[in-house]
Design an enzyme around this catalytic site. Sequence first.
Site: not given
Length: 277
Positions: A53, A111
């Site tokens: 992010y 992830h």
Amino acid sequence: MRTLDLPSGHSIPVLGLGTWRMGENSNQRHAEVMALRYGLELGMTLIDTAEMYGEGGAETIVAEAIANRRSSVFLVSKVYPHNASRQGAIAACERSLKRLKTDYLDLYLLHWRGAIPLADTLAAFQTLKQTGKIRDYGVSNFDVTDLETANHLAGGDAIATNQVLYNLMRRGIEWDVLPWCRQRQMPVMAYSPIEQGRLLNNRSLQAIAQDRGVTPAQVAIAWLLQQNGVVVIPKASTLTHVEQNRAALDLQLSADELAALDVAFPPPTQPTSLEML
């Protein structure tokens, strides 16, 4: 704040704060920090972030938001698949810890599954856990085949959660992933609970919201919170949205409202490929 137990016995709040798309615009930094701090004040002490992010930018936003209150926060971050080797995951975790200005994570996730063998990632996660840098580890965007593969590897039985795309429009996990996790008392973390706003124009959702005097987003989040074994992590970058998300925890949908949502957003009738955003 209601909590669920992870397989390790640690508790995780059922409603938290997502940070996807935070840390990408310096002009938004103050507002993003303030939104996270307000969420913490309202009892949403779970914060979910990732090295992806903002390429670490979101983690620096989180660091500022949790300064002087780390002990009350349940902190989650994620490692890129290409960083998830035995040594790479350890190094990536240490970089995340540095950006977050903390010495441990409550939960560290892969992830999504990449080319690096899962056995190597799990070995790194076990090392991080043994050295106290993480308290629990898990996965994200895993379908049942991935979960079964991981479960049969060393350390796979300690996977604490699977974070996946789950909302009224994306109910495919109810066919297989969600039952698999429930059977093992493994909470599922639902990301993008309002489909980045796309589901909010549904007339049935709007009708329920209007009748209850709430927003469609609150109904969508409340629906997820009523699903057994599900943790919800909506992102909010304004104080108003943070407050509305917190209020969704107290919104109990009736059997008739749940039935109406099933008509508007039918549950799966067959297996589907795991969806991702």
